[in-house]
Write an enzyme that holds these catalytic residues in place. Structure first.
Site, short mmCIF file in Angstrom:
data_model
loop_
_atom_site.label_atom_id
_atom_site.label_comp_id
_atom_site.label_asym_id
_atom_site.label_seq_id
_atom_site.Cartn_x
_atom_site.Cartn_y
_atom_site.Cartn_z
N TYR A 33 0.82 -1.06 -0.04
CA TYR A 33 -0.06 0.02 -0.04
C TYR A 33 0.84 1.32 -0.22
CZ TYR A 33 -3.67 -3.28 1.46
OH TYR A 33 -4.39 -4.49 1.50
N TRP A 37 -3.87 6.35 2.56
CA TRP A 37 -5.21 5.84 2.67
C TRP A 37 -5.87 6.50 3.66
CZ3 TRP A 37 -2.39 2.71 -0.48
CH2 TRP A 37 -3.05 1.93 -1.35
N ASP A 169 -12.80 -4.85 2.55
CA ASP A 169 -13.15 -4.91 1.38
C ASP A 169 -13.89 -6.09 0.90
OD1 ASP A 169 -11.31 -2.75 1.93
OD2 ASP A 169 -9.83 -3.38 0.15
N GLU A 399 -0.70 -6.43 9.73
CA GLU A 399 -1.73 -6.12 8.88
C GLU A 399 -3.06 -6.55 9.84
OE1 GLU A 399 -2.22 -6.59 4.87
OE2 GLU A 399 -4.23 -5.38 4.61
C1 GLC Z 1 -7.14 -2.75 2.77
C2 GLC Z 1 -8.04 -2.56 3.77
C3 GLC Z 1 -8.45 -1.35 3.96
C4 GLC Z 1 -7.20 -0.19 4.43
C5 GLC Z 1 -6.05 -0.54 3.21
C6 GLC Z 1 -4.77 0.11 3.73
O1 GLC Z 1 -7.31 -2.17 1.45
O2 GLC Z 1 -9.17 -3.42 3.52
O3 GLC Z 1 -9.48 -1.01 5.20
O4 GLC Z 1 -7.72 0.86 4.51
O5 GLC Z 1 -5.92 -1.89 3.10
O6 GLC Z 1 -4.26 -0.41 4.76
#
Ligand code: GLC
Length: 438
Positions: A33, A37, A169, A399
């Site tokens: 990621y 976010w 998700d 996570e």
């Molecule tokens: C995944 C999770 C989401 C979160 C993202 C970054 O997509 O489902 O809730 O914000 O990861 O951590």
């Protein structure tokens, strides 16, 4: 991490935040990621507020750089390019001055802002009122967007148009509704997530195609809220989202009072009334939980997931409801090494290692514990907080965690898990200041 003492863990949590800092904003974790976010940053800001107030404000300020003119705060802000994530800016095709995604995420922002503001005032920061005010105005604009774009018929419930908006998700809560979404896409899919973590823990390919189908549909609407609402093949009035929005609204009311903004306070109070009334109507005594509403089928969403308890973060429930919720939560915790599972262990959909189908998220526990505290269920709140802290001490800042074994899964060195550790490991036995709200 067995050998680590509490100060070491604290240090390690700060090191995770430092490592994921990309210049005033924090990525959830490297590679998997690689951008900012939305709700991750809100939790991270609360973590920073413990030791660096300036940085806590910065996290929220940088998120607001991505806010659209219509008020929406997107779920991802692509501040800097990265080729380790799909779908990137070219797939979303949005038109904001900074590249962003076209959907949103749970508005923990208001809660975080109150938290940061209180810490700034307690520390005697002279810039607290000014910095809070600018962010308060952004938050208010985003709440107005929520009500107009996502509750146009005034149900007192806000809807998600994409499972990714929920933050959960891959939850079984979306299975029925997602099955109606065609798995066809005009976008070529190049998944990157399954190259970073075990595919057995991630969404299945067919579901991924449906996720991208929805992106294609909304991009074709030019990301205009009314057009999207009219054609959305996926539309769920979600109790988790509404609960978080209502709670953040209460926190903005507190800030409006602190800042002497009477007109805004009154506007927020009427939003709060609408949302809490809508939420209260979603209680199902026979199930001992709240349920979301699928606006396409008109049916209740039956899947037992963590979302069903999230309204506690905003509502003062009555004694009978509280007893029922406590009993139901305890049922989910039976035989688990760490709770609360994101799907009830007795459900056929329960998969303890797959994304949002069973694993435990530290930030979900943080919200649930706040809701339980706010409703006076201190013992259960403590139990959830302590089991979260112990899981992190045993397995690291992962996570998420397998509830049946406590094993840490998904990405590691995760920012919001570090933030959750910093906050939850400091909780005492009394009701926290953070949990005593309107
Ligand atoms: C995944 C999770 C989401 C979160 C993202 C970054 O997509 O489902 O809730 O914000 O990861 O951590």
């Amino acid at each position: 991490m067995d050998h680590m003492t509490k100060p070491d863990m604290d240090e390690a949590a700060r090191a995770v935040l430092a490592r994921n800092d990309r210049g005033g904003y924090t990525v959830p974790t490297d590679r998997l990621y690689p951008f900012q976010w939305n709700w991750d940053s809100a939790f991270v800001a609360m973590g920073f507020a413990i030791f660096d107030i300036d940085r806590a404000y910065r996290e929220l300020e940088r998120l607001v750089e991505g806010q659209w003119d219509d008020g929406m705060i997107p779920h991802i802000v692509f501040h800097a390019p990265s080729d380790t994530y799909f779908p990137g800016p070219e797939v979303w095709g949005t038109r904001h001055r900074i590249a962003t995604s076209g959907i949103t995420q749970p508005p923990v922002f208001g809660m975080a802002l109150r938290h940061v503001h209180d810490a700034a005032v307690a520390a005697g920061r002279p810039d607290a009122a000014d910095r809070t005010l600018a962010l308060f105005q952004a938050a208010l604009r985003s709440h107005r967007w929520w009500l107009s774009a996502r509750d146009p018929h005034g149900l007192g419930l806000v809807s998600i148009l994409h499972p990714w908006e929920s933050g959960s998700d891959n939850s079984p809560a979306w299975d029925e509704a997602l099955a109606r979404v065609p798995p066809t896409t005009t976008t070529a899919i190049r998944r990157k997530d399954t190259g970073h973590v075990d595919p057995a823990m991630r969404p299945r390919d067919e579901d991924y195609q449906r996720f991208i189908h929805l992106v294609d549909v909304y991009r074709d609407c030019g990301w205009e809220p009314a057009r999207q609402w009219a054609v959305a093949p996926f539309k769920i009035a979600d109790v988790q989202m509404t609960g978080i929005l209502a709670r953040s609204t209460a926190d903005l009311i507190y800030l409006a009072e602190a800042l002497g903004l009477e007109g805004e306070r009154a506007e927020l109070a009427s939003m709060h009334h609408a949302l809490t009334t809508g939420l209260a109507g979603r209680w199902r005594p026979d199930l001992a939980r709240f349920v979301s509403l699928d606006l396409v089928s008109g049916e209740d969403v039956g899947a037992p997931t963590q979302a069903c308890f999230m309204p506690l973060v905003a509502l003062h429930v009555d004694h009978t409801q509280l007893q029922a919720v406590e009993a139901e939560i305890k049922r989910w915790l039976e035989g688990m090494v760490v709770g609360l599972p994101s799907t009830a262990p007795y459900s056929q959909a329960f998969e303890p290692k797959r994304y949002w189908r069973g694993p435990v998220w530290a930030v979900v526990n943080w919200l649930l514990a706040d809701g339980l505290r706010m409703n006076g269920a201190l013992e259960l709140a403590r139990q959830i907080e302590q089991s979260t802290v112990s899981a992190i001490e045993r397995s690291g800042f992962c996570e998420y965690f397998d509830p049946t074994t406590g094993e840490g899964l998904g990405g590691d060195a995760f920012s919001w898990t570090a933030a959750a550790y910093l906050v939850l490991s400091r909780r005492g036995h009394g009701p926290s200041a953070q949990a005593t709200r309107p």
